[in-house]
Design an enzyme around this catalytic site. Structure first.
Site, PDB file in Angstrom:
ATOM      1  N   HIS A 156       0.834  -1.196   0.000  1.00  0.00           N
ATOM      2  CA  HIS A 156       0.000   0.000   0.000  1.00  0.00           C
ATOM      3  C   HIS A 156       0.873   1.252   0.000  1.00  0.00           C
ATOM      4  O   HIS A 156       1.968   1.264   0.578  1.00  0.00           O
ATOM      5  CB  HIS A 156      -0.904   0.034   1.231  1.00  0.00           C
ATOM      6  CG  HIS A 156      -1.697  -1.214   1.438  1.00  0.00           C
ATOM      7  ND1 HIS A 156      -2.606  -1.681   0.511  1.00  0.00           N
ATOM      8  CD2 HIS A 156      -1.717  -2.108   2.458  1.00  0.00           C
ATOM      9  CE1 HIS A 156      -3.153  -2.808   0.963  1.00  0.00           C
ATOM     10  NE2 HIS A 156      -2.621  -3.082   2.130  1.00  0.00           N
TER      11      HIS A 156
ATOM     12  N   GLU B  94      -1.517  -0.084   8.378  1.00  0.00           N
ATOM     13  CA  GLU B  94      -2.536  -0.913   9.022  1.00  0.00           C
ATOM     14  C   GLU B  94      -1.935  -1.748  10.139  1.00  0.00           C
ATOM     15  O   GLU B  94      -0.709  -1.885  10.251  1.00  0.00           O
ATOM     16  CB  GLU B  94      -3.195  -1.828   7.983  1.00  0.00           C
ATOM     17  CG  GLU B  94      -2.234  -2.780   7.299  1.00  0.00           C
ATOM     18  CD  GLU B  94      -2.850  -3.458   6.082  1.00  0.00           C
ATOM     19  OE1 GLU B  94      -3.631  -4.396   6.271  1.00  0.00           O
ATOM     20  OE2 GLU B  94      -2.545  -3.030   4.946  1.00  0.00           O
TER      21      GLU B  94
ATOM     22  N   HIS C 268       3.398  -7.426   1.865  1.00  0.00           N
ATOM     23  CA  HIS C 268       2.782  -8.301   2.860  1.00  0.00           C
ATOM     24  C   HIS C 268       1.684  -9.148   2.229  1.00  0.00           C
ATOM     25  O   HIS C 268       1.251  -8.903   1.098  1.00  0.00           O
ATOM     26  CB  HIS C 268       2.186  -7.475   4.002  1.00  0.00           C
ATOM     27  CG  HIS C 268       1.070  -6.572   3.557  1.00  0.00           C
ATOM     28  ND1 HIS C 268       1.280  -5.337   3.000  1.00  0.00           N
ATOM     29  CD2 HIS C 268      -0.290  -6.738   3.560  1.00  0.00           C
ATOM     30  CE1 HIS C 268       0.123  -4.773   2.698  1.00  0.00           C
ATOM     31  NE2 HIS C 268      -0.854  -5.609   3.020  1.00  0.00           N
TER      32      HIS C 268
ATOM     33  N   ARG D 102      -1.211  -5.110  -6.144  1.00  0.00           N
ATOM     34  CA  ARG D 102      -0.826  -6.524  -6.127  1.00  0.00           C
ATOM     35  C   ARG D 102       0.476  -6.737  -6.898  1.00  0.00           C
ATOM     36  O   ARG D 102       0.592  -6.328  -8.055  1.00  0.00           O
ATOM     37  CB  ARG D 102      -1.917  -7.393  -6.760  1.00  0.00           C
ATOM     38  CG  ARG D 102      -3.256  -7.361  -6.058  1.00  0.00           C
ATOM     39  CD  ARG D 102      -4.169  -8.474  -6.609  1.00  0.00           C
ATOM     40  NE  ARG D 102      -5.549  -8.268  -6.196  1.00  0.00           N
ATOM     41  CZ  ARG D 102      -6.524  -7.885  -6.999  1.00  0.00           C
ATOM     42  NH1 ARG D 102      -6.288  -7.678  -8.272  1.00  0.00           N
ATOM     43  NH2 ARG D 102      -7.746  -7.728  -6.544  1.00  0.00           N
TER      44      ARG D 102
END
Length: 344
Positions: free
Chosen positions: A101, A121, A179, A199
Protein backbone atom coordinates in the site's frame (compact mmCIF):
# COMPACT_ATOMS: atom_id res chain seq x y z
CA UNK A 1 -28.87 17.11 12.10
CA UNK A 2 -29.19 16.43 15.80
CA UNK A 3 -26.35 16.16 18.29
CA UNK A 4 -23.71 13.46 18.08
CA UNK A 5 -23.76 10.29 20.17
CA UNK A 6 -22.24 6.76 20.03
CA UNK A 7 -23.12 5.46 16.59
CA UNK A 8 -23.48 1.97 15.18
CA UNK A 9 -22.97 1.49 11.44
CA UNK A 10 -24.54 -0.73 8.85
CA UNK A 11 -21.65 -3.07 8.00
CA UNK A 12 -20.39 -3.52 4.46
CA UNK A 13 -20.00 -7.19 3.52
CA UNK A 14 -17.30 -7.95 0.95
CA UNK A 15 -17.10 -11.24 -0.95
CA UNK A 16 -13.55 -12.25 -1.93
CA UNK A 17 -11.92 -15.03 -3.91
CA UNK A 18 -9.99 -15.90 -0.74
CA UNK A 19 -12.89 -15.36 1.69
CA UNK A 20 -14.09 -17.94 4.19
CA UNK A 21 -17.20 -19.03 6.06
CA UNK A 22 -16.33 -18.20 9.65
CA UNK A 23 -17.36 -14.57 10.00
CA UNK A 24 -21.10 -15.05 9.45
CA UNK A 25 -21.62 -17.65 12.23
CA UNK A 26 -19.12 -15.90 14.53
CA UNK A 27 -21.15 -12.70 14.23
CA UNK A 28 -24.52 -14.53 14.04
CA UNK A 29 -25.33 -12.75 10.78
CA UNK A 30 -28.75 -13.57 9.37
CA UNK A 31 -28.89 -14.63 5.70
CA UNK A 32 -28.44 -13.63 3.02
CA UNK A 33 -24.70 -13.04 3.10
CA UNK A 34 -21.85 -13.91 0.72
CA UNK A 35 -20.69 -17.53 0.73
CA UNK A 36 -17.04 -16.40 0.64
CA UNK A 37 -17.27 -13.57 3.16
CA UNK A 38 -13.78 -12.12 3.13
CA UNK A 39 -14.24 -8.75 4.83
CA UNK A 40 -16.72 -6.84 6.95
CA UNK A 41 -16.14 -3.10 6.94
CA UNK A 42 -17.41 -2.11 10.37
CA UNK A 43 -16.73 1.63 10.36
CA UNK A 44 -16.04 3.47 7.09
CA UNK A 45 -17.05 6.88 5.79
CA UNK A 46 -19.68 5.53 3.39
CA UNK A 47 -21.32 3.34 6.07
CA UNK A 48 -24.69 4.56 7.30
CA UNK A 49 -25.60 5.05 10.94
CA UNK A 50 -28.03 2.36 12.10
CA UNK A 51 -29.13 3.68 15.52
CA UNK A 52 -30.67 6.79 16.98
CA UNK A 53 -31.85 10.04 15.35
CA UNK A 54 -29.06 10.00 12.74
CA UNK A 55 -29.96 6.56 11.36
CA UNK A 56 -29.55 6.49 7.58
CA UNK A 57 -26.97 9.29 7.44
CA UNK A 58 -23.47 8.34 6.24
CA UNK A 59 -20.42 8.93 8.40
CA UNK A 60 -18.98 11.06 5.58
CA UNK A 61 -22.03 13.34 5.72
CA UNK A 62 -21.68 13.64 9.48
CA UNK A 63 -17.98 14.44 9.19
CA UNK A 64 -18.72 17.25 6.74
CA UNK A 65 -21.48 18.60 8.96
CA UNK A 66 -19.70 18.38 12.32
CA UNK A 67 -16.00 18.48 11.47
CA UNK A 68 -13.68 18.24 14.46
CA UNK A 69 -16.59 17.61 16.84
CA UNK A 70 -16.90 14.19 15.24
CA UNK A 71 -13.42 13.29 13.98
CA UNK A 72 -11.36 15.22 16.54
CA UNK A 73 -8.93 18.10 16.29
CA UNK A 74 -5.91 15.97 15.31
CA UNK A 75 -7.54 14.24 12.31
CA UNK A 76 -9.18 17.53 11.32
CA UNK A 77 -5.85 19.34 11.29
CA UNK A 78 -4.33 16.57 9.15
CA UNK A 79 -7.17 15.68 6.77
CA UNK A 80 -10.01 18.13 7.29
CA UNK A 81 -13.60 16.95 7.74
CA UNK A 82 -12.84 13.36 6.81
CA UNK A 83 -13.08 10.11 8.78
CA UNK A 84 -9.42 9.04 9.04
CA UNK A 85 -9.85 5.34 9.91
CA UNK A 86 -11.37 2.12 8.61
CA UNK A 87 -12.09 -0.79 10.96
CA UNK A 88 -12.82 -4.24 9.56
CA UNK A 89 -12.84 -7.99 10.12
CA UNK A 90 -11.05 -10.31 7.68
CA UNK A 91 -11.44 -14.08 7.23
CA UNK A 92 -8.79 -15.61 4.97
CA UNK A 93 -9.70 -19.16 4.00
CA UNK A 94 -7.08 -18.87 1.25
CA UNK A 95 -4.05 -16.63 0.78
CA UNK A 96 -4.53 -12.97 -0.05
CA UNK A 97 -2.40 -11.61 -2.86
CA UNK A 98 1.15 -10.45 -2.18
CA UNK A 99 0.54 -6.72 -2.04
CA UNK A 100 1.68 -3.31 -0.84
CA UNK A 101 0.00 0.00 0.00
CA UNK A 102 1.17 3.58 -0.63
CA UNK A 103 1.84 6.25 1.97
CA UNK A 104 -0.03 9.55 2.25
CA UNK A 105 2.31 11.44 -0.06
CA UNK A 106 1.84 8.98 -2.93
CA UNK A 107 -1.90 8.56 -2.30
CA UNK A 108 -2.55 12.30 -2.15
CA UNK A 109 -0.66 12.97 -5.39
CA UNK A 110 -0.74 9.99 -7.76
CA UNK A 111 -4.09 8.69 -6.44
CA UNK A 112 -5.65 12.00 -5.43
CA UNK A 113 -8.73 11.32 -7.56
CA UNK A 114 -9.72 8.42 -5.28
CA UNK A 115 -10.09 10.52 -2.14
CA UNK A 116 -8.15 7.88 -0.21
CA UNK A 117 -5.21 8.37 2.13
CA UNK A 118 -2.16 6.15 2.37
CA UNK A 119 -2.58 2.83 4.11
CA UNK A 120 -0.72 1.91 7.23
CA UNK A 121 -2.54 -0.91 9.02
CA UNK A 122 -2.38 -3.24 12.02
CA UNK A 123 -3.79 -6.75 12.43
CA UNK A 124 -5.04 -8.23 15.69
CA UNK A 125 -5.21 -12.00 15.18
CA UNK A 126 -8.56 -13.34 16.38
CA UNK A 127 -7.99 -16.95 15.31
CA UNK A 128 -5.30 -18.82 13.42
CA UNK A 129 -4.97 -22.43 12.38
CA UNK A 130 -1.83 -24.23 13.62
CA UNK A 131 1.13 -23.20 11.50
CA UNK A 132 -0.65 -20.18 9.97
CA UNK A 133 1.65 -17.42 8.74
CA UNK A 134 1.64 -13.91 7.40
CA UNK A 135 4.02 -12.55 4.79
CA UNK A 136 5.75 -9.44 6.08
CA UNK A 137 8.58 -7.61 4.36
CA UNK A 138 11.66 -8.87 2.57
CA UNK A 139 14.07 -11.49 3.88
CA UNK A 140 16.92 -9.16 2.93
CA UNK A 141 17.23 -5.76 1.23
CA UNK A 142 16.72 -5.96 -2.53
CA UNK A 143 17.24 -3.62 -5.45
CA UNK A 144 14.24 -2.59 -7.53
CA UNK A 145 15.53 -4.62 -10.48
CA UNK A 146 15.84 -7.77 -8.35
CA UNK A 147 12.29 -7.45 -7.08
CA UNK A 148 10.95 -6.71 -10.56
CA UNK A 149 12.72 -9.78 -11.98
CA UNK A 150 11.33 -12.02 -9.23
CA UNK A 151 7.81 -10.77 -9.90
CA UNK A 152 8.23 -11.41 -13.62
CA UNK A 153 9.48 -14.99 -13.23
CA UNK A 154 7.10 -15.96 -10.39
CA UNK A 155 9.75 -16.37 -7.67
CA UNK A 156 8.90 -13.30 -5.59
CA UNK A 157 7.79 -15.44 -2.63
CA UNK A 158 11.40 -16.61 -2.23
CA UNK A 159 12.41 -13.04 -1.37
CA UNK A 160 9.73 -12.52 1.28
CA UNK A 161 9.74 -13.20 5.03
CA UNK A 162 7.12 -15.43 6.65
CA UNK A 163 5.98 -15.11 10.26
CA UNK A 164 4.01 -17.59 12.36
CA UNK A 165 0.97 -16.10 14.09
CA UNK A 166 -1.54 -17.20 16.71
CA UNK A 167 -4.59 -15.70 18.41
CA UNK A 168 -3.78 -12.54 20.33
CA UNK A 169 -0.80 -11.50 18.18
CA UNK A 170 -0.51 -7.96 16.85
CA UNK A 171 1.13 -7.34 13.47
CA UNK A 172 1.97 -3.77 12.42
CA UNK A 173 2.17 -3.09 8.67
CA UNK A 174 3.44 0.39 7.78
CA UNK A 175 2.70 1.73 4.30
CA UNK A 176 5.24 0.43 1.80
CA UNK A 177 5.67 -2.95 3.52
CA UNK A 178 5.16 -5.89 1.14
CA UNK A 179 2.78 -8.30 2.86
CA UNK A 180 0.05 -10.93 2.63
CA UNK A 181 -2.42 -12.50 5.02
CA UNK A 182 -2.14 -16.22 4.42
CA UNK A 183 -4.72 -19.00 4.76
CA UNK A 184 -6.34 -19.98 8.04
CA UNK A 185 -6.42 -16.56 9.72
CA UNK A 186 -9.29 -14.44 11.02
CA UNK A 187 -8.39 -10.97 12.25
CA UNK A 188 -9.45 -7.46 13.15
CA UNK A 189 -7.79 -4.71 11.11
CA UNK A 190 -7.48 -1.05 11.88
CA UNK A 191 -6.10 1.06 9.05
CA UNK A 192 -6.08 4.47 7.50
CA UNK A 193 -9.10 5.29 5.37
CA UNK A 194 -7.92 3.77 2.11
CA UNK A 195 -8.66 1.01 -0.36
CA UNK A 196 -5.46 1.46 -2.37
CA UNK A 197 -3.91 -1.98 -2.85
CA UNK A 198 -1.19 -2.80 -5.37
CA UNK A 199 -0.83 -6.52 -6.13
CA UNK A 200 2.66 -7.83 -6.92
CA UNK A 201 1.70 -11.50 -7.21
CA UNK A 202 -1.51 -13.53 -6.98
CA UNK A 203 -0.47 -17.17 -7.44
CA UNK A 204 -1.81 -17.10 -11.02
CA UNK A 205 -5.41 -17.15 -9.77
CA UNK A 206 -8.22 -16.29 -12.13
CA UNK A 207 -11.29 -14.19 -11.49
CA UNK A 208 -14.28 -16.55 -11.39
CA UNK A 209 -16.49 -13.99 -13.15
CA UNK A 210 -14.17 -13.23 -16.08
CA UNK A 211 -11.92 -16.29 -16.23
CA UNK A 212 -8.95 -13.96 -16.56
CA UNK A 213 -5.97 -13.62 -14.20
CA UNK A 214 -6.59 -11.05 -11.50
CA UNK A 215 -5.13 -7.64 -12.20
CA UNK A 216 -1.64 -6.87 -10.93
CA UNK A 217 -0.23 -3.39 -10.29
CA UNK A 218 3.49 -3.93 -10.80
CA UNK A 219 4.68 -0.39 -11.55
CA UNK A 220 2.75 1.14 -8.66
CA UNK A 221 3.97 -1.60 -6.31
CA UNK A 222 7.59 -1.10 -7.32
CA UNK A 223 7.19 2.65 -6.84
CA UNK A 224 5.95 2.43 -3.23
CA UNK A 225 7.63 -0.75 -1.88
CA UNK A 226 10.32 -0.43 0.76
CA UNK A 227 12.15 -3.57 -0.49
CA UNK A 228 13.66 -4.32 2.91
CA UNK A 229 12.92 -6.42 6.01
CA UNK A 230 9.89 -5.23 7.95
CA UNK A 231 10.66 -2.69 10.63
CA UNK A 232 8.41 -4.54 13.05
CA UNK A 233 7.58 -8.11 13.85
CA UNK A 234 5.05 -9.21 16.46
CA UNK A 235 4.69 -6.49 19.07
CA UNK A 236 4.43 -7.13 22.78
CA UNK A 237 1.52 -5.43 24.53
CA UNK A 238 2.42 -2.56 26.84
CA UNK A 239 0.26 -2.58 30.01
CA UNK A 240 -1.36 0.78 30.72
CA UNK A 241 -3.17 -0.45 33.84
CA UNK A 242 -4.74 -3.67 35.11
CA UNK A 243 -7.40 -3.70 32.39
CA UNK A 244 -5.80 -1.93 29.43
CA UNK A 245 -2.91 -2.78 27.11
CA UNK A 246 -1.45 -0.64 24.34
CA UNK A 247 -0.94 -2.88 21.31
CA UNK A 248 0.48 -0.34 18.85
CA UNK A 249 0.56 3.39 18.18
CA UNK A 250 1.71 5.40 15.18
CA UNK A 251 0.91 8.78 13.70
CA UNK A 252 -2.23 7.41 12.03
CA UNK A 253 -3.79 5.34 14.81
CA UNK A 254 -3.41 3.65 18.17
CA UNK A 255 -4.92 0.31 19.14
CA UNK A 256 -5.59 -0.78 22.71
CA UNK A 257 -7.02 -4.01 24.13
CA UNK A 258 -9.29 -3.68 27.14
CA UNK A 259 -10.41 -6.52 29.41
CA UNK A 260 -13.77 -5.46 30.86
CA UNK A 261 -14.71 -7.28 34.06
CA UNK A 262 -17.19 -5.19 35.98
CA UNK A 263 -17.07 -1.49 35.15
CA UNK A 264 -14.43 0.43 33.19
CA UNK A 265 -14.64 4.23 32.97
CA UNK A 266 -13.11 6.23 30.13
CA UNK A 267 -13.56 9.44 28.16
CA UNK A 268 -13.00 10.53 24.60
CA UNK A 269 -10.26 13.04 23.91
CA UNK A 270 -11.42 16.10 21.93
CA UNK A 271 -8.36 15.38 19.80
CA UNK A 272 -9.78 12.18 18.29
CA UNK A 273 -12.82 10.04 17.69
CA UNK A 274 -12.73 6.46 18.99
CA UNK A 275 -13.84 3.14 17.53
CA UNK A 276 -14.65 0.55 20.18
CA UNK A 277 -15.03 -3.01 18.86
CA UNK A 278 -16.18 -5.97 20.96
CA UNK A 279 -14.27 -9.18 20.16
CA UNK A 280 -15.43 -11.33 23.10
CA UNK A 281 -18.49 -11.19 25.36
CA UNK A 282 -21.24 -8.58 25.56
CA UNK A 283 -20.73 -5.02 26.80
CA UNK A 284 -23.07 -2.30 28.02
CA UNK A 285 -21.92 1.14 26.90
CA UNK A 286 -23.22 3.97 29.09
CA UNK A 287 -22.93 7.73 28.55
CA UNK A 288 -25.00 10.40 30.25
CA UNK A 289 -28.37 8.75 30.88
CA UNK A 290 -28.16 6.53 27.80
CA UNK A 291 -27.02 2.93 27.34
CA UNK A 292 -26.27 0.72 24.36
CA UNK A 293 -25.68 -3.03 24.26
CA UNK A 294 -22.69 -4.14 22.21
CA UNK A 295 -22.48 -7.81 21.28
CA UNK A 296 -19.45 -9.65 19.98
CA UNK A 297 -18.46 -8.28 16.60
CA UNK A 298 -20.11 -4.89 17.15
CA UNK A 299 -18.17 -1.68 16.58
CA UNK A 300 -19.33 1.69 17.84
CA UNK A 301 -18.07 5.08 16.70
CA UNK A 302 -17.62 7.52 19.58
CA UNK A 303 -17.49 11.17 18.46
CA UNK A 304 -14.57 13.18 19.79
CA UNK A 305 -16.86 15.50 21.77
CA UNK A 306 -18.65 12.67 23.59
CA UNK A 307 -16.59 12.90 26.79
CA UNK A 308 -17.12 10.47 29.66
CA UNK A 309 -18.45 6.98 29.03
CA UNK A 310 -18.46 3.64 30.82
CA UNK A 311 -18.23 0.00 29.74
CA UNK A 312 -19.80 -2.72 31.86
CA UNK A 313 -19.49 -6.49 31.38
CA UNK A 314 -19.03 -9.66 33.38
CA UNK A 315 -16.13 -10.66 31.12
CA UNK A 316 -15.50 -9.10 27.74
CA UNK A 317 -12.65 -7.97 25.48
CA UNK A 318 -12.79 -4.82 23.39
CA UNK A 319 -10.37 -3.10 21.02
CA UNK A 320 -10.17 0.68 21.16
CA UNK A 321 -8.87 2.59 18.12
CA UNK A 322 -8.14 6.32 17.85
CA UNK A 323 -5.62 8.83 16.45
CA UNK A 324 -3.15 9.50 19.26
CA UNK A 325 -1.07 12.42 20.47
CA UNK A 326 2.22 10.52 20.27
CA UNK A 327 4.36 12.81 22.47
CA UNK A 328 1.69 12.77 25.17
CA UNK A 329 1.34 8.99 24.88
CA UNK A 330 5.10 8.51 25.22
CA UNK A 331 5.05 10.70 28.32
CA UNK A 332 2.21 8.68 29.83
CA UNK A 333 3.89 5.32 29.30
CA UNK A 334 7.29 6.69 30.30
CA UNK A 335 9.07 5.20 27.31
CA UNK A 336 11.24 6.40 24.48
CA UNK A 337 10.36 5.65 20.83
CA UNK A 338 11.44 2.11 20.04
CA UNK A 339 11.20 0.98 23.66
CA UNK A 340 7.43 0.56 23.36
CA UNK A 341 5.08 -0.38 20.48
CA UNK A 342 5.00 3.31 19.50
CA UNK A 343 6.23 4.44 16.08
CA UNK A 344 6.42 8.22 15.46
Amino acid sequence: MSGLYPMLCEPRLVESIWGGQRLAPWLELPPPHPERLGEIWLVFDSNRVSNGPLAGVTIAELARAHGAALVGTRPYARYGADLPLLAKFIDAADRLSVQVHPDDEYAHTVEAHTGFHGKTEAWYILDAEPGATVTLGMRAPAEREELAAAIADGTVEELLAQQLVSAGDLIFVPAGTIHAINAGIMLFEIQQKSDLTYRLYDYNRRDARTGRPRELHIEQALAVSRREPAMTAQLRPLPLDEQRDLLVACASFALERWQVQGSLSAATDPGSLEIVTVIAGTVQLAWGKETLELRRGTAVLLPAILGAYRLEASDATVLRSYMPDLPALLAVVGAAPGAAPIFP
